[in-house]
Scaffold this motif. Structure first.
Motif, short mmCIF file in Angstrom:
data_model
loop_
_atom_site.label_atom_id
_atom_site.label_comp_id
_atom_site.label_asym_id
_atom_site.label_seq_id
_atom_site.Cartn_x
_atom_site.Cartn_y
_atom_site.Cartn_z
N GLY A 23 -13.79 10.54 -6.64
CA GLY A 23 -14.29 9.60 -5.65
C GLY A 23 -13.19 8.80 -4.99
O GLY A 23 -12.02 8.90 -5.33
N ARG A 24 -13.58 8.01 -4.04
CA ARG A 24 -12.64 7.21 -3.27
C ARG A 24 -12.01 6.14 -4.18
O ARG A 24 -12.71 5.50 -4.98
N GLN A 25 -10.70 5.93 -4.05
CA GLN A 25 -9.98 5.03 -4.93
C GLN A 25 -9.02 4.14 -4.15
O GLN A 25 -8.48 4.53 -3.11
N VAL A 26 -8.79 2.94 -4.68
CA VAL A 26 -7.68 2.09 -4.28
C VAL A 26 -6.71 2.05 -5.45
O VAL A 26 -7.09 1.69 -6.57
N GLY A 27 -5.49 2.45 -5.22
CA GLY A 27 -4.48 2.43 -6.28
C GLY A 27 -3.63 1.18 -6.21
O GLY A 27 -3.48 0.57 -5.14
N PHE A 28 -3.08 0.79 -7.34
CA PHE A 28 -2.13 -0.32 -7.35
C PHE A 28 -1.18 -0.13 -8.52
O PHE A 28 -1.51 0.52 -9.52
N ALA A 29 0.02 -0.68 -8.39
CA ALA A 29 1.02 -0.54 -9.45
C ALA A 29 2.06 -1.64 -9.32
O ALA A 29 2.47 -1.99 -8.20
N GLY A 30 2.49 -2.16 -10.46
CA GLY A 30 3.59 -3.11 -10.54
C GLY A 30 4.67 -2.53 -11.42
O GLY A 30 4.84 -2.95 -12.56
N ILE A 31 5.37 -1.53 -10.90
CA ILE A 31 6.45 -0.87 -11.63
C ILE A 31 7.70 -0.88 -10.75
O ILE A 31 7.67 -1.39 -9.63
N GLY A 32 8.79 -0.29 -11.26
CA GLY A 32 10.04 -0.34 -10.51
C GLY A 32 9.96 0.32 -9.16
O GLY A 32 10.52 -0.18 -8.18
N LYS A 33 9.30 1.46 -9.08
CA LYS A 33 9.15 2.18 -7.81
C LYS A 33 7.66 2.48 -7.59
O LYS A 33 7.20 3.61 -7.79
N PRO A 34 6.89 1.50 -7.16
CA PRO A 34 5.44 1.72 -7.03
C PRO A 34 5.08 2.79 -6.02
O PRO A 34 4.02 3.42 -6.13
#
Length: 339
Positions: free
Chosen positions: A240-251
Motif C-alpha cells: 500500500g501507499r507509504q510515507v517513509g522517514f529516517a534519521g540516519i547518516g544518509k537518509p
C-alpha cells in the motif's frame, strides 16, 4: 541541535563554491592534527580477548552496525562467543552496562545497541563511553571475542583486526569519499591514506540493486584486502501507499532503497542521524501520512527510538548484510587467535 549530514560532501559535482571550501580548510587542518595527536598518544588496553574493530573513514552512515550484526552471527555459527561493544551514542547511561531490551530504552543505551541486542538475543551487547572499561567488562562477562562498533580513530583498546566499512554507492553523482576533504570541508574523519594504513581489510558495502562496485572506487581503496558485501532488506516493504522517514547518516539512501524495492512511496521525510522523535515531529509525520492516505515506514534503527505507543503505527523495514564471498570472510576471521 542535531544537524543533517551535508549531502554535498558526497557529490562529485555541484558542491559549494571554492570560497566555502577555503574557509573550512583551516578547521580541517585542526581536526586532522588533533586526530593524529590522539592516535600517537594512545595507550591501548588489552582486554585479554581478540578485538575486531568495525569502523569507517567518513562521517555519515555507511552501514557499520549491520556489518557488526553479520559478523556476530558468523562468529557465533563458528562456535565463538562474541560480545558487541558500543559507545551508546544518544543514550544517557555512561556504562559499562549490558543492554537488556526488556529494561532499557534507546534513551538509556542508544538506538544502535538496543537494535543489536533485540536482533541478536544470544549475543551480549555492552555500552560504555569509556571503551577500554567496556572492553574489560565484556571480556569478564564471558566473551571470547569483542566486536567494537566504531572506533577506528579511537586508540584506547588494542585491536586484533581493524576493518573499515565504505559505502559502495556511486550512482547519481555520489562519491562516498567526497573530494578527499577532511571534516568539515569533506566527509573524511582523517586523511584517506592514514586511515587505510591502519586497516586490515576494507568492507565495501554495496546497495542490493547495484550489481558491481565502481572500478575507480576499488582502485582508490587499494592497499588492504577488499571484501564486498551487500545491504539488502530482510523482506519486502509494507504493501500500500507509504510515507517513509529516517534519521540516519544518509537518509536519502533509505528513500532510494524503498523505491528500488517497489514501495509505493508517496513522500519521504529526512532527519539528522539519531534524531529524537519529538511529539511535534511525530504529529507532522502523522499529518503527512494522513494527507496521502498512507502508512508510515522507517528503518529498524529509527523504529527503536519511537515511543512505545507509536511502534504499532509505524512499520519497521529491517535490512541485513550478506558477504559476496563468505569464504573470504572466514579466511579473515581465521586470523583471530583461538577462543
Amino acid at each position: 541541535m542535531k544537524l543533517p549530514t551535508p549531502r554535498w560532501w558526497y557529490l562529485r559535482e555541484g558542491r559549494p563554491g571554492p570560497l566555502l571550501h577555503l574557509l573550512l580548510k583551516p578547521l580541517s587542518w585542526i581536526w586532522t592534527a588533533a586526530g593524529a595527536r590522539r592516535l600517537a598518544r594512545g595507550r591501548p588496553v588489552d582486554p585479554g580477548v581478540p578485538v575486531i574493530c568495525v569502523g569507517n573513514l567518513t562521517l555519515g552512515g555507511v552501514g557499520k552496525t549491520p556489518v557488526v550484526a553479520a559478523l556476530a552471527r558468523r562468529l557465533t555459527e563458528s562456535g565463538r562467543r562474541p560480545a558487541i561493544l558500543s559507545r551508546g551514542y544518544g543514550g544517557s547511561l555512561a556504562g559499562p552496562v549490558q543492554v537488556d531490551p526488556a529494561h532499557h530504552a534507546a534513551g538509556d543505551v542508544g538506538d544502535e545497541p538496543l537494535m543489536l541486542a533485540s536482533a541478536l538475543p544470544g549475543v551480549a551487547v555492552w555500552v560504555s563511553r569509556d571503551r577500554a572499561a567496556g572492553a574489560l567488562a565484556a571480556a569478564r562477562g564471558g566473551a571470547d571475542v569483542l566486536l567494537m562498533d566504531d572506533g577506528h580513530q579511537n586508540p584506547s583498546v588494542r585491536k586484533t583486526l581493524s576493518l573499515v566499512v565504505c559505502d559502495g554507492e556511486t550512482r547519481d553523482g555520489e562519491w562516498p569519499l567526497g573530494d578527499g576533504g577532511v571534516f568539515p570541508s569533506g566527509p573524511l574523519r582523517e586523511p584517506l591514506a592514514a586511515g587505510l594504513s591502519r586497516a586490515d581489510a576494507v568492507i565495501l558495502l554495496m546497495p542490493a540493486d547495484l550489481p558491481a562496485p565502481d572500478p575507480e572506487l576499488v582502485a582508490t581503496l587499494s592497499g588492504p584486502p577488499l571484501l564486498t558485501a551487500r545491504l539488502a532488506p530482510e523482506g519486502p516493504p509494507p504493501a500500500g501507499r507509504q510515507v517513509g522517514f529516517a534519521g540516519i547518516g544518509k537518509p536519502w539512501k533509505v528513500e532510494r532503497a524503498l523505491r528500488a524495492a517497489g514501495c509505493d512511496l508517496a513522500d519521504f521525510a529526512a532527519f539528522p542521524d539519531h534524531a529524537p522523535w519529538t511529539p511535534a515531529r511525530l504529529r507532522a509525520l502523522e499529518s503527512l501520512a494522513s494527507a496521502h492516505g498512507a502508512g508510515l515506514v522507517t528503518t529498524s534503527k529509527d523504529w527503536v527510538r519511537l515511543p512505545p505507543d507509536w511502534r504499532g503505527r509505524v512499520t519497521p523495514w529491517p535490512v541485513a548484510v550478506g558477504f559476496d564471498s563468505p569464504a573470504d570472510l572466514d579466511a579473515l576471521l581465521a586470523r583471530l587467535p583461538p577462543g
